[in-house]
Design a protein around this motif. Structure first.
Motif, mmCIF file in Angstrom:
data_model
loop_
_atom_site.group_PDB
_atom_site.id
_atom_site.type_symbol
_atom_site.label_atom_id
_atom_site.label_comp_id
_atom_site.label_asym_id
_atom_site.label_seq_id
_atom_site.Cartn_x
_atom_site.Cartn_y
_atom_site.Cartn_z
ATOM 1 N N GLU A 8 0.830 -1.202 0.000
ATOM 2 C CA GLU A 8 0.000 0.000 0.000
ATOM 3 C C GLU A 8 0.868 1.257 0.000
ATOM 4 O OE1 GLU A 8 -0.613 -2.668 1.964
ATOM 5 O OE2 GLU A 8 -2.405 -3.321 0.882
ATOM 6 N N ILE A 11 2.383 1.588 -3.496
ATOM 7 C CA ILE A 11 1.386 2.023 -4.478
ATOM 8 C C ILE A 11 1.072 3.507 -4.315
ATOM 9 C CG2 ILE A 11 -1.047 1.781 -5.149
ATOM 10 C CD1 ILE A 11 -0.637 -1.301 -4.578
ATOM 11 N N LYS A 12 0.916 3.972 -3.078
ATOM 12 C CA LYS A 12 0.635 5.390 -2.837
ATOM 13 C C LYS A 12 1.762 6.260 -3.405
ATOM 14 C CE LYS A 12 -0.166 8.798 0.787
ATOM 15 N NZ LYS A 12 -0.149 9.084 2.210
ATOM 16 N N TYR A 14 3.995 5.398 -5.690
ATOM 17 C CA TYR A 14 4.097 5.189 -7.142
ATOM 18 C C TYR A 14 3.047 6.028 -7.881
ATOM 19 C CZ TYR A 14 5.227 2.662 -11.419
ATOM 20 O OH TYR A 14 5.632 2.347 -12.678
ATOM 21 N N GLU A 15 1.808 6.032 -7.375
ATOM 22 C CA GLU A 15 0.757 6.833 -8.000
ATOM 23 C C GLU A 15 1.091 8.327 -7.942
ATOM 24 O OE1 GLU A 15 -2.787 5.504 -5.955
ATOM 25 O OE2 GLU A 15 -3.157 3.941 -7.456
ATOM 26 N N PHE A 16 1.619 8.772 -6.805
ATOM 27 C CA PHE A 16 2.007 10.174 -6.645
ATOM 28 C C PHE A 16 3.106 10.523 -7.653
ATOM 29 C CE2 PHE A 16 4.326 13.727 -4.872
ATOM 30 C CZ PHE A 16 3.360 14.518 -4.274
ATOM 31 N N ALA A 18 3.882 8.944 -10.447
ATOM 32 C CA ALA A 18 3.380 8.845 -11.827
ATOM 33 C C ALA A 18 2.674 10.128 -12.230
ATOM 34 C CB ALA A 18 2.438 7.643 -11.963
ATOM 35 N N GLN A 19 1.905 10.700 -11.321
ATOM 36 C CA GLN A 19 1.236 11.982 -11.601
ATOM 37 C C GLN A 19 2.269 13.104 -11.744
ATOM 38 O OE1 GLN A 19 -1.859 11.262 -12.737
ATOM 39 N NE2 GLN A 19 -2.601 13.023 -11.605
ATOM 40 N N GLN A 22 4.292 12.813 -14.986
ATOM 41 C CA GLN A 22 3.474 12.558 -16.176
ATOM 42 C C GLN A 22 3.998 13.326 -17.384
ATOM 43 O OE1 GLN A 22 -0.701 13.379 -15.619
ATOM 44 N NE2 GLN A 22 -1.206 11.636 -16.894
ATOM 45 N N SER A 38 10.651 2.832 -11.424
ATOM 46 C CA SER A 38 10.387 1.395 -11.246
ATOM 47 C C SER A 38 11.690 0.621 -11.101
ATOM 48 C CB SER A 38 9.604 0.835 -12.438
ATOM 49 O OG SER A 38 8.357 1.467 -12.553
#
Length: 180
Positions: A8, A11-12, A14-16, A18-19, A22, A38
């Motif tokens: 978790e 993922i948190k 990684y999502e941050f 990725a945004q 971007q 990655s």
């Protein structure tokens, strides 16, 4: 075997990241920049599987977020609010001080990293492992030589943080001679 990090948390972060990254590409390619993050986090996770005494969540979050302040509009305070002070301090230590002359930046960076927990040292080792791939086509021989020498400097300064990553970096440094 008990895992010392959580999916978790990964993922948190990684999502941050990725945004934040971007639309960015890895230098000299069309590969999305998130791939670099990655690769760095994969190196850190591999080390954490062997060296279980480390704070895996700190190491992984910093591995994924290590370029956000340096390469995006993300601020220290945003990282601190979202991920806590330890992660923000780690990311800041991993961020080049571009107000310094280029030839002083690595020494300054290593000094600041060494003031952090060894999990942050691990991220820098993993970052250089990831970066010691084939250099971009537009690099000069001098730039390639200097980049390898920086790798040696990183290895010598931070190798005690992770025998696993130090061994990987030493191997990458040796292989990098092939590009010189």
């Amino acid at each position: 075997m008990k895992q010392n990090w959580s999916q978790e948390t990964y993922i948190k972060a990684y999502e941050f990241a990725a945004q934040a990254h971007q639309g960015q590409k890895m230098p000299g390619s069309e590969i999305p920049y998130i791939m670099h993050l990655s690769f760095v986090s994969m190196e850190v996770i591999a080390a954490l599987n062997v060296e279980t005494k480390n704070d895996g969540d700190l190491a992984i979050q910093c591995s994924v977020l290590h370029d956000t302040v340096e390469d995006t509009g993300t601020t220290f305070d945003q990282i601190k609010t979202e991920f806590g002070e330890s992660v923000a301090n780690g990311v800041l230590a991993l961020t080049k001080d571009e107000s310094l002359a280029k030839h002083l930046q690595m020494e300054d960076s290593l000094r600041r990293i060494k003031e952090q927990p060894q999990e942050i040292w691990m991220v820098k080792l993993a970052d250089r492992i990831s970066n010691l791939q084939a250099p971009p086509y537009y690099w000069t021989q001098d730039k390639i030589v200097r980049y390898r020498e920086e790798g040696i400097q990183i290895y010598e300064a931070l190798r005690d943080a992770s025998p696993f990553l130090a061994s990987r970096l030493a191997s990458k440094i040796e292989d990098y001679k092939g590009f010189i």
